[in-house]
Design an enzyme around this catalytic site. Structure first.
Site, PDB file in Angstrom:
ATOM      1  CE  LYS A   1      57.910  52.640  44.823  1.00 55.99           C
ATOM      2  NZ  LYS A   1      58.886  52.839  45.988  1.00 55.99           N
TER       3      LYS A   1
ATOM      4  NE  ARG B   1      62.892  49.235  51.087  1.00 53.81           N
ATOM      5  CZ  ARG B   1      61.832  49.813  50.532  1.00 53.81           C
ATOM      6  NH1 ARG B   1      60.217  49.639  50.944  1.00 53.81           N
ATOM      7  NH2 ARG B   1      61.976  50.941  49.943  1.00 53.81           N
TER       8      ARG B   1
ATOM      9  CG  MET C   1      38.984  35.833  38.873  1.00 56.75           C
ATOM     10  SD  MET C   1      39.590  34.770  37.765  1.00 56.75           S
ATOM     11  CE  MET C   1      39.958  33.091  38.990  1.00 56.75           C
TER      12      MET C   1
ATOM     13  CE1 TYR D   1      31.391  30.534  42.462  1.00 56.74           C
ATOM     14  CE2 TYR D   1      32.904  32.360  42.488  1.00 56.74           C
ATOM     15  CZ  TYR D   1      32.291  31.442  41.840  1.00 56.74           C
ATOM     16  OH  TYR D   1      32.567  31.631  40.405  1.00 56.74           O
TER      17      TYR D   1
END
Ligand SMILES: *Cc1c(COP(=O)(O)O)cnc(C)c1O
Length: 368
Positions: free
Chosen positions: A38, A136, A313, A264
Site C-alpha cells: 500500500k 479501527r 517547500m 524563512y
C-alpha cells in the site's frame, strides 16, 4: 560514490529479496506470505516492488485502496490482491480488475453482495476482517450469525480468508493485550467455521507480529515495513537491509557571518562565521518542517550536517561548517548508512511516516 545531480530515491531490489528471505525463514514453508504494498509500497515504487516479489513467488499482495490495486493490475501483476480498505463507490472497478475486497461491516458486505448478485458472479473471493481490539475496522464476534446468514443465502461470494490486525505487536509491554487479541481471534474463527460451514484460511500477523508472536502465524502472514528493511527493533534491523535511500546533492554553499540568519522567519541565527549548504529538497518532497531547526542531520561526505532553520517547500539548509565539501557533492538524507528509523525518531515520528511521505516529485531509481 555516484555524483547525483538531483534528489533521488534509490530502490534496491536485492535488499528487498534479502528481507523477504529473512521473514520467510522465520515462518513455516507452508505458511503463505502476503506482501503489503500500500501507499506506493511504503513510499517506494509499488509496481517495481510487486514485480520483484511476484518473481519471488509471493502468495498475496495487499493495498489499502482500490486505485492502488488497479495500478498493479494495469502493470501486469497477476498475484491475488487484497484491498484492505475498499470504498463502496469503487466496488465496480474492484470487480472489473479482479481485486479481492476486505469486507469489514454489514454495510460493505451488503453493498458488495448486491453488486456481485446483479453481475451474477459466483464464488467471488472476499476476505472478512474482525475487530479484536484495534477498534479501527472489522466485524465483532456478535456479528457472526448475521454475516454467515447473509453469505450462505447464495453462493455469489466466497470467503477465502478471515483476519484480524494487532494493535501493539511491536510493544512487548502490551504482550497480555496482544495474546488476548490472538485468543479472541481463535474463538471468532471457530464460531465462524461452524456457522459458515467452510473453513477460509486465517491470518493475524504483521511484521512485528511475525517477529514476536511467530506461533500465531496460522495460514498466512502480512508483512509491510519489514520487507522495506525496518523491523521496529535494533536487533532485527541489523539483519535487514533498507530498500530505499534518499540521496541529494549540494546546490549552493554560503559563508555567513555572526548574527546573520538563515531561511524563512530568520529561525537560525549564526553565532560565528559559518559555512552552510542548500539542498534541493523540502517539505513538498516529504521532509517536513518537524525535521528542521536542528532536529535532524543528514550525511555529507560521511559527516553529520544538521538541518538549520525552517525547512522550506523545495529546499533545506544544513550546517557544513566543519565539513570539507563543495557544490555538487552528494548528500545522504537517509538509507543504508543512516536509517530512516533513526532519522524519523529525531522528530518524534516513525519510519512508516517518513517513508510513505516521500512525494511523487522525487525521482525513483531502481537498483537491481
Ligand atoms: C499496513 C498493514 C499491515 C502491514 O504492517 P507492517 O507493520 O508494515 O508489517 C498488515 N496488515 C494490515 C491490516 C495493515 O493495514
Amino acid at each position: 560514490m555516484t555524483n547525483n545531480s538531483e534528489t533521488v530515491l534509490e530502490i534496491d531490489l536485492s535488499a528487498l529479496e534479502h528481507n523477504y528471505n529473512f521473514f520467510k525463514s522465520l515462518i513455516q514453508p507452508s505458511t503463505k506470505f502476503l506482501a503489503v504494498v500500500k501507499a506506493y509500497a511504503y513510499g517506494s515504487d509499488a509496481i517495481q516492488i510487486a514485480k520483484k516479489l511476484e518473481s519471488l513467488k509471493v502468495d498475496y499482495f495487499a493495498v489499502a485502496y482500490v486505485n492502488e490495486g488497479v495500478q498493479l493490475r494495469d502493470a501486469g501483476i497477476t498475484t491475488p490482491i487484497l484491498v484492505l480498505h475498499p470504498q463502496p463507490s469503487n466496488f465496480e472497478v474492484l470487480i472489473h480488475k479482479n481485486l479481492e475486497p476486505n469486507l469489514y461491516s454489514h454495510r460493505t458486505l451488503e453493498l458488495f453482495l448486491k453488486l456481485a448478485s446483479e453481475k451474477q458472479l459466483e464464488n467471488y473471493p472476499v476476505h472478512l476482517k474482525f475487530n479484536t481490539g484495534l477498534n479501527r475496522l472489522g466485524f465483532e464476534q456478535k456479528d457472526i450469525t448475521k454475516v454467515s446468514k447473509t453469505l450462505s443465502s447464495r453462493d455469489v461470494l466466497k470467503v477465502v480468508s478471515i483476519f484480524t490486525h494487532l494493535a501493539a505487536s511491536e510493544d512487548l509491554s502490551e504482550k497480555d493485550f496482544t495474546l488476548k487479541q490472538i485468543e479472541s481471534f481463535n474463538k471468532i474463527s471457530k464460531e465462524f467455521y461452524k456457522k459458515y460451514g467452510i473453513e477460509p484460511f486465517r491470518h493475524i500477523l504483521n511484521t512485528s507480529g511475525i517477529i514476536n508472536y511467530t506461533d500465531a502465524q496460522l495460514d498466512m502472514v502480512r508483512s509491510g515495513i519489514g520487507l522495506y528493511g525496518y523491523g521496529n527493533t535494533a536487533e532485527i534491523d541489523c539483519k535487514l537491509q533498507p530498500v530505499v535511500s534518499l540521496k541529494t546533492t549540494i546546490s549552493q554553499i554560503h559563508i555567513i557571518k555572526p548574527n546573520q540568519s538563515v531561511g524563512y522567519n530568520r529561525k537560525y541565527i549564526s553565532n560565528k562565521d559559518q559555512k552552510i549548504a542548500t539542498l534541493p529538497l523540502g517539505h513538498a518532497d516529504g521532509i517536513g518542517r518537524q525535521y528542521g531547526n536542528g532536529q535532524t542531520f543528514v550525511l555529507v561526505n560521511g559527516k553529520k550536517a544538521f538541518i538549520i532553520g525552517n525547512v522550506c517547500m523545495d529546499m533545506i539548509m544544513i550546517n557544513v561548517s566543519d565539513i570539507d565539501c563543495k557544490e555538487g557533492d552528494p548528500v545522504i538524507v537517509f538509507g543504508k548508512s543512516l536509517s530512516a528509523d533513526d532519522f524519523s525518531s529525531k522528530a518524534n515520528t516513525i519510519s512508516y511516516e517518513l517513508l510513505t511521505g516521500i512525494s511523487q516529485r522525487v525521482r525513483r531509481k531502481i537498483i537491481k
